[in-house]
Design an enzyme around this catalytic site. Structure first.
Site, PDB file in Angstrom:
ATOM      1  N   GLY A  41       0.770  -1.242   0.000  1.00  0.00           N
ATOM      2  CA  GLY A  41       0.000   0.000   0.000  1.00  0.00           C
ATOM      3  C   GLY A  41       0.799   1.289   0.000  1.00  0.00           C
ATOM      4  N   ASN A  47       1.254   3.070  -2.613  1.00  0.00           N
ATOM      5  CA  ASN A  47       0.442   3.990  -3.433  1.00  0.00           C
ATOM      6  C   ASN A  47      -0.774   4.491  -2.658  1.00  0.00           C
ATOM      7  OD1 ASN A  47       1.467   4.372  -6.292  1.00  0.00           O
ATOM      8  ND2 ASN A  47       1.713   2.160  -6.012  1.00  0.00           N
ATOM      9  N   MET A  58      -4.602  -7.284  -6.498  1.00  0.00           N
ATOM     10  CA  MET A  58      -4.134  -8.447  -7.254  1.00  0.00           C
ATOM     11  C   MET A  58      -5.242  -9.388  -7.694  1.00  0.00           C
ATOM     12  SD  MET A  58      -0.962  -7.995  -7.532  1.00  0.00           S
ATOM     13  CE  MET A  58      -0.409  -9.608  -7.993  1.00  0.00           C
ATOM     14  N   LEU A  75     -11.078  -7.396 -11.582  1.00  0.00           N
ATOM     15  CA  LEU A  75     -12.413  -6.934 -11.206  1.00  0.00           C
ATOM     16  C   LEU A  75     -13.464  -7.560 -12.112  1.00  0.00           C
ATOM     17  CD1 LEU A  75     -12.292  -3.111 -10.421  1.00  0.00           C
ATOM     18  CD2 LEU A  75     -12.755  -4.996  -8.853  1.00  0.00           C
ATOM     19  N   ASN A 130      -6.591   2.634 -12.387  1.00  0.00           N
ATOM     20  CA  ASN A 130      -5.587   1.701 -11.882  1.00  0.00           C
ATOM     21  C   ASN A 130      -4.204   2.272 -12.158  1.00  0.00           C
ATOM     22  OD1 ASN A 130      -4.484  -0.935 -11.017  1.00  0.00           O
ATOM     23  ND2 ASN A 130      -3.959  -1.204 -13.177  1.00  0.00           N
ATOM     24  N   HIS A 175      -0.328   1.095 -13.032  1.00  0.00           N
ATOM     25  CA  HIS A 175       0.444  -0.058 -13.501  1.00  0.00           C
ATOM     26  C   HIS A 175       1.901   0.375 -13.663  1.00  0.00           C
ATOM     27  CE1 HIS A 175       1.039  -3.939 -15.364  1.00  0.00           C
ATOM     28  NE2 HIS A 175       1.823  -3.327 -16.238  1.00  0.00           N
ATOM     29  N   GLY A 230     -10.465  -6.124 -20.833  1.00  0.00           N
ATOM     30  CA  GLY A 230      -9.192  -6.828 -20.732  1.00  0.00           C
ATOM     31  C   GLY A 230      -8.419  -6.336 -19.528  1.00  0.00           C
ATOM     32  N   VAL A 231      -7.248  -6.898 -19.326  1.00  0.00           N
ATOM     33  CA  VAL A 231      -6.433  -6.511 -18.178  1.00  0.00           C
ATOM     34  C   VAL A 231      -5.436  -5.440 -18.621  1.00  0.00           C
ATOM     35  CG1 VAL A 231      -4.779  -7.366 -16.466  1.00  0.00           C
ATOM     36  CG2 VAL A 231      -6.694  -8.804 -17.178  1.00  0.00           C
ATOM     37  N   ASP A 232      -5.413  -4.329 -17.900  1.00  0.00           N
ATOM     38  CA  ASP A 232      -4.490  -3.209 -18.194  1.00  0.00           C
ATOM     39  C   ASP A 232      -4.730  -2.607 -19.575  1.00  0.00           C
ATOM     40  OD1 ASP A 232      -3.210  -3.695 -15.728  1.00  0.00           O
ATOM     41  OD2 ASP A 232      -1.800  -5.083 -16.635  1.00  0.00           O
TER      42      ASP A 232
HETATM   43  C1  GRF Z   1       2.601  -0.925  -7.708  1.00  0.00           C
HETATM   44  O1  GRF Z   1       3.784  -1.119  -8.404  1.00  0.00           O
HETATM   45  C2  GRF Z   1       1.452  -0.715  -8.670  1.00  0.00           C
HETATM   46  O2  GRF Z   1       1.814  -0.036  -9.832  1.00  0.00           O
HETATM   47  C3  GRF Z   1       1.056  -2.132  -8.986  1.00  0.00           C
HETATM   48  O3  GRF Z   1       1.208  -2.828  -7.777  1.00  0.00           O
HETATM   49  C4  GRF Z   1       2.180  -2.179  -6.959  1.00  0.00           C
HETATM   50  C5  GRF Z   1       1.545  -1.872  -5.641  1.00  0.00           C
HETATM   51  O4  GRF Z   1       2.462  -1.366  -4.712  1.00  0.00           O
HETATM   52  N1  GRF Z   1      -0.258  -2.215  -9.579  1.00  0.00           N
HETATM   53  P1  GRF Z   1       1.945  -0.752  -3.339  1.00  0.00           P
HETATM   54  O5  GRF Z   1       1.132  -1.835  -2.644  1.00  0.00           O
HETATM   55  O6  GRF Z   1       1.126   0.456  -3.650  1.00  0.00           O
HETATM   56  O7  GRF Z   1       3.190  -0.425  -2.563  1.00  0.00           O
END
Ligand code: GRF
Length: 198
Positions: free
Chosen positions: A12, A14, A91, A94, A108, A110, A150-152
């Site tokens: 977490g 982010n 992870m 959805l 999201n 990525h 799709g994914v991403d």
């Molecule tokens: C990040 O690299 C994000 O881009 C990806 O998963 C990671 C999550 O990291 N989708 P954190 O849990 O926010 O540290």
């Protein structure tokens, strides 16, 4: 005031960037009302609790199938009067129903320059390993809309790159990208997505 719900599975950092962004005013006109985790014990839950944010764990282990899990997610998002969903290290894919119910309202982050290095299998260190194996000179991160196709694969909101250094390992690349790119970018991408509601 808009309500953001953040979906996580891991550490977490982010989420922390978003919490800090709301606190110091870089994210305006919105609060984080809910954090949904796909698993118990994710450190991001601790970060949320410390910030006084309501949390809920919706793990696939607790539901007989995808439908029931999707219903639980929809109910939690609705209870929190969610305007914008941010998935940050979530992870799990959805369910289409969630994507449709929150069409254009799920974003999201990525850790690659999409459309490169995105899709199933490209998560965590795998992404950075693939970037290094391909001999890329730069990499980056992308904040994009999540759609049900799709994914991403949804429309890109904002993207930023950094150079790959000669001595980089997947681990150093991951760390530098998180600190230098992802954390400011998720704040920026969230603000851009929130503008839609103004
Ligand atoms: C990040 O690299 C994000 O881009 C990806 O998963 C990671 C999550 O990291 N989708 P954190 O849990 O926010 O540290």
């Amino acid at each position: 005031m808009r309500n953001i719900s953040v979906m996580i599975s891991g550490g977490g950092t982010n989420l922390q960037a978003l919490i800090d962004g709301v606190k110091d005013g870089r994210i305006e006109g919105a609060r984080i009302g809910l954090v949904i985790s796909s698993r118990d014990g994710a450190y991001a839950l601790e970060r949320a609790r410390r910030a006084g944010i309501k949390t809920i764990v919706i793990s696939k282990d607790d539901y007989p199938g995808e439908n029931e899990k999707a219903e639980a997610i929809l109910a939690a998002l609705s209870d929190a009067k969610t305007d914008l969903v941010v998935t940050a290290g979530y992870m799990s894919i959805l369910d289409k129903r969630v994507c449709r119910a929150y069409k254009d309202r799920i974003i999201n982050i990525h850790p690659a320059l999409l459309p490169k290095y995105g899709g199933i299998g490209f998560y965590g260190l795998n992404v950075h390993r693939a970037v290094l194996d391909a001999g890329e000179k730069e990499t980056g991160a992308t904040v994009h809309y999540v759609d049900d196709e799709g994914v991403d694969s949804g429309a890109v909101i904002v993207q930023r790159s950094i150079p790959v250094l000669k001595d980089d390992t997947p681990e150093t690349l991951q760390k530098r990208l998180l600190e230098e790119v992802e954390h400011p970018l998720i704040v920026e991408g969230t603000n851009l997505a929130l503008r839609r509601f103004v």
